[in-house]
Write a protein that holds these residues in place. Structure first.
Motif, PDB file in Angstrom:
ATOM      1  N   THR A 159       0.840  -1.200   0.000  1.00 29.27           N
ATOM      2  CA  THR A 159       0.000   0.000   0.000  1.00 29.27           C
ATOM      3  C   THR A 159       0.872   1.247   0.000  1.00 29.27           C
ATOM      4  N   LYS A 160       0.237   2.352  -0.345  1.00 26.13           N
ATOM      5  CA  LYS A 160       0.938   3.635  -0.324  1.00 26.13           C
ATOM      6  C   LYS A 160       1.483   3.892   1.092  1.00 26.13           C
ATOM      7  N   GLU A 161       0.676   3.542   2.101  1.00 26.08           N
ATOM      8  CA  GLU A 161       1.056   3.780   3.495  1.00 26.08           C
ATOM      9  C   GLU A 161       2.320   3.000   3.866  1.00 26.08           C
ATOM     10  N   ASN A 162       2.497   1.813   3.287  1.00 25.41           N
ATOM     11  CA  ASN A 162       3.699   1.003   3.563  1.00 25.41           C
ATOM     12  C   ASN A 162       4.816   1.270   2.564  1.00 25.41           C
ATOM     13  N   ASN A 163       4.609   2.314   1.741  1.00 26.39           N
ATOM     14  CA  ASN A 163       5.601   2.650   0.728  1.00 26.39           C
ATOM     15  C   ASN A 163       5.839   1.470  -0.234  1.00 26.39           C
ATOM     16  N   PHE A 164       4.828   0.657  -0.384  1.00 19.36           N
ATOM     17  CA  PHE A 164       4.838  -0.498  -1.309  1.00 19.36           C
ATOM     18  C   PHE A 164       5.870  -1.561  -0.944  1.00 19.36           C
ATOM     19  N   TYR A 165       6.102  -1.697   0.378  1.00 17.88           N
ATOM     20  CA  TYR A 165       6.884  -2.837   0.894  1.00 17.88           C
ATOM     21  C   TYR A 165       5.955  -3.681   1.768  1.00 17.88           C
ATOM     22  N   PRO A 339      -2.907   6.235  -8.307  1.00 14.03           N
ATOM     23  CA  PRO A 339      -4.254   6.058  -7.772  1.00 14.03           C
ATOM     24  C   PRO A 339      -5.295   6.602  -8.748  1.00 14.03           C
ATOM     25  N   ILE A 340      -6.457   5.970  -8.796  1.00 15.16           N
ATOM     26  CA  ILE A 340      -7.465   6.410  -9.771  1.00 15.16           C
ATOM     27  C   ILE A 340      -8.144   7.694  -9.276  1.00 15.16           C
ATOM     28  N   PRO A 341      -8.677   8.483 -10.214  1.00 13.59           N
ATOM     29  CA  PRO A 341      -9.425   9.685  -9.801  1.00 13.59           C
ATOM     30  C   PRO A 341     -10.781   9.293  -9.214  1.00 13.59           C
ATOM     31  N   LYS A 342     -11.437  10.268  -8.586  1.00 12.15           N
ATOM     32  CA  LYS A 342     -12.774   9.990  -8.013  1.00 12.15           C
ATOM     33  C   LYS A 342     -13.817   9.838  -9.127  1.00 12.15           C
ATOM     34  N   GLY A 343     -13.718  10.727 -10.134  1.00 12.88           N
ATOM     35  CA  GLY A 343     -14.723  10.699 -11.197  1.00 12.88           C
ATOM     36  C   GLY A 343     -14.467  11.823 -12.188  1.00 12.88           C
ATOM     37  N   PRO A 370      -5.562  -2.159 -14.664  1.00  9.32           N
ATOM     38  CA  PRO A 370      -6.083  -1.798 -13.334  1.00  9.32           C
ATOM     39  C   PRO A 370      -5.769  -2.824 -12.248  1.00  9.32           C
ATOM     40  N   TRP A 371      -5.631  -2.357 -11.010  1.00  4.15           N
ATOM     41  CA  TRP A 371      -5.567  -3.226  -9.822  1.00  4.15           C
ATOM     42  C   TRP A 371      -6.507  -2.661  -8.769  1.00  4.15           C
ATOM     43  N   ASN A 372      -7.288  -3.511  -8.118  1.00  7.12           N
ATOM     44  CA  ASN A 372      -8.167  -3.026  -7.041  1.00  7.12           C
ATOM     45  C   ASN A 372      -7.675  -3.430  -5.671  1.00  7.12           C
ATOM     46  N   ASN A 373      -6.970  -4.536  -5.631  1.00  4.15           N
ATOM     47  CA  ASN A 373      -6.564  -5.103  -4.352  1.00  4.15           C
ATOM     48  C   ASN A 373      -5.072  -4.864  -4.114  1.00  4.15           C
ATOM     49  N   PRO A 374      -4.651  -4.152  -3.077  1.00  6.71           N
ATOM     50  CA  PRO A 374      -5.438  -3.656  -1.963  1.00  6.71           C
ATOM     51  C   PRO A 374      -5.989  -2.249  -2.169  1.00  6.71           C
ATOM     52  N   GLN A 375      -5.516  -1.528  -3.179  1.00  6.11           N
ATOM     53  CA  GLN A 375      -6.001  -0.169  -3.395  1.00  6.11           C
ATOM     54  C   GLN A 375      -6.239   0.041  -4.888  1.00  6.11           C
TER      55      GLN A 375
END
Ligand SMILES: Cc1ncc(COP(=O)(O)O)c(C=O)c1O
Length: 410
Positions: A159-165, A339-343, A370-375
């Motif tokens: 995740t972005k929060e884990n800096n992708f580690y 990250p994808i935009p809202k709309g 596209p990837w949805n999991n985890p973000q």
């Protein structure tokens, strides 16, 4: 009535297969891409979804293949590979990554691509119920084969929060107890994140403490820019005690279709792998291995690719930021992950990454993955086809125009 479908193994009925879902996603995007091409034959589709280089292999690599292809001595089964390729791989590890003390004959083996190597490793270690730890998202081959064997896959989110580690600190003991394999891939597809010495040290400590075999997929390790030094897992003290590393010629040397890679590291892993491999294939064509030796000895081929990808990223990231994306230039690979935009201003809301990806394809004729999991993120690759800087600028300007027209909101 055909009985064939009823005889197919139960494992292929398991809806939880990630590979099935991933295949489904790729097939859906591919189908949408083909539909668009048919419906709008005059519209230029910009393909940022492709995960392979846009150019053929270096002419000298091709020349060696054509010289060697007709030689009688090269016609035979190559079995577990020619020693000259193993020697060249050992020299490459030393020259590019500073990896010393690798025995080319006991600690290196070629493979018919990294994918093929990854597909065989679970067979060496996984009994039913054993666990392979992987990242999410991840190149899926080891996870898929773990499941084929009745094993279980445990995913660590990037995740972005884990800096992708991956975060190894929260894995339940019950999982650790049953874990046999850890698959990591840095520089990472799709996030573009690069490895650090500290990260690899943490991986080695984690593996040693929990008796886990590490498989470090370094398929993109030589593709670096902006001063980032290529880093090998095997260059870290203790790595060879806990695992192996895989290098591929596909991405670094524009040889995706040639099918050539190697596995290096722990001799016990290499030994058991060599048994599975000997019973699965008869080795890559010797002429291709010989062309591969030339590639491994000529790093400037990779260097030229790196310059191109870096230049394209400089252009692309600027326009992505201008449009409003939270985009950052990676230090390696040819992928950026955003990250994808809202709309959109006109009221469209993106439900998930796939929704956004299909919207981009339908409304802007731009293909992404596209990837949805985890973000919810999409991956953009700078391997679009362009012959020179002018063509690159033209394509990137076109991307800019099309993205601005969409009036995205973030
Ligand atoms: C992380 C990763 N590993 C392995 C591969 C496959 O490499 P090869 O062409 O050597 O099979 C890919 C291809 O996309 C990849 O992204």
């Amino acid at each position: 009535m055909s009985y064939i479908n009823d005889t197919i193994a139960d494992r292929f009925r398991d809806k939880s297969f990630d590979i099935a879902k991933d295949d489904y996603k790729f097939i859906k995007i591919k189908k949408a891409k083909e539909d668009i091409k048919k419906r709008y034959p005059d519209m230029e589709l910009i393909d940022l979804g492709i995960g392979e280089p846009d150019l053929p292999a270096d002419p000298n690599i091709v020349r060696i293949l054509s010289q060697e292809a007709g030689k009688s001595k090269n016609r035979r089964y190559a079995d577990n590979g020619i020693p000259e390729f193993q020697e060249a791989a050992a020299t490459y590890l030393d020259k590019i990554f500073g990896v010393k003390n690798i025995n080319p004959y006991k600690e290196i083996l070629h493979g018919i691509g990294a994918k093929s190597i990854l597909s065989m490793l679970p067979l060496c270690f996984i009994n039913p119920g054993d666990i392979t730890i992987t990242t999410l998202p991840s190149y899926p081959i080891m996870a898929t084969h773990t499941k084929y064997l009745g094993g279980v896959v445990y995913g660590l989110p990037l995740t972005k929060e884990n800096n992708f580690y991956p975060d190894f600190s929260n894995i339940p003991n019950i999982i650790l107890y049953r874990s046999k394999l850890l698959y990591i891939n840095y520089p990472n597809n799709p996030t573009g994140q690069v490895p650090t010495k500290e990260f690899y040290k943490e991986v080695i400590d984690f593996a040693r403490k929990n008796n886990i075999v590490v498989v470090a997929d370094s398929s993109y390790a030589a593709i670096t820019f902006d001063g980032e030094k290529p880093l090998s897992f095997l260059s870290i003290d203790g790595a060879k005690d806990v695992g192996v590393e895989i290098h591929s010629l596909s991405k670094s040397f524009n040889m995706t279709g040639w099918r050539l890679a190697f596995i290096a590291g722990n001799p016990d892993v290499i030994n058991i792998f060599s048994k599975v491999k000997a019973n699965s294939d008869s080795g890559q064509f010797r002429a291709i291995q010989k062309a591969g030796i030339y590639a491994l000895n000529n790093h400037e081929i990779t260097h030229k690719n790196c310059e191109k990808y870096s230049r394209r990223f400089d252009l692309l990231i600027d326009i992505l930021k201008e449009v409003g994306f939270d985009a950052k230039k990676p230090k390696s690979t040819f992928y950026c992950y955003i990250p994808i935009p809202k709309g959109t201003k006109s009221g469209k809301v993106f439900k998930n990454a796939e929704d956004f990806s299909l919207f981009l394809l339908n409304k802007a004729f731009i293909c992404t993955v596209p990837w949805n999991n985890p973000q919810p993120y999409v991956r953009l690759s700078v391997t679009f086809e362009a012959q020179n800087l002018n063509e690159e600028k033209k394509i990137i300007n076109e991307i800019r125009k099309r993205l601005l027209n969409l009036e995205l909101i973030f």
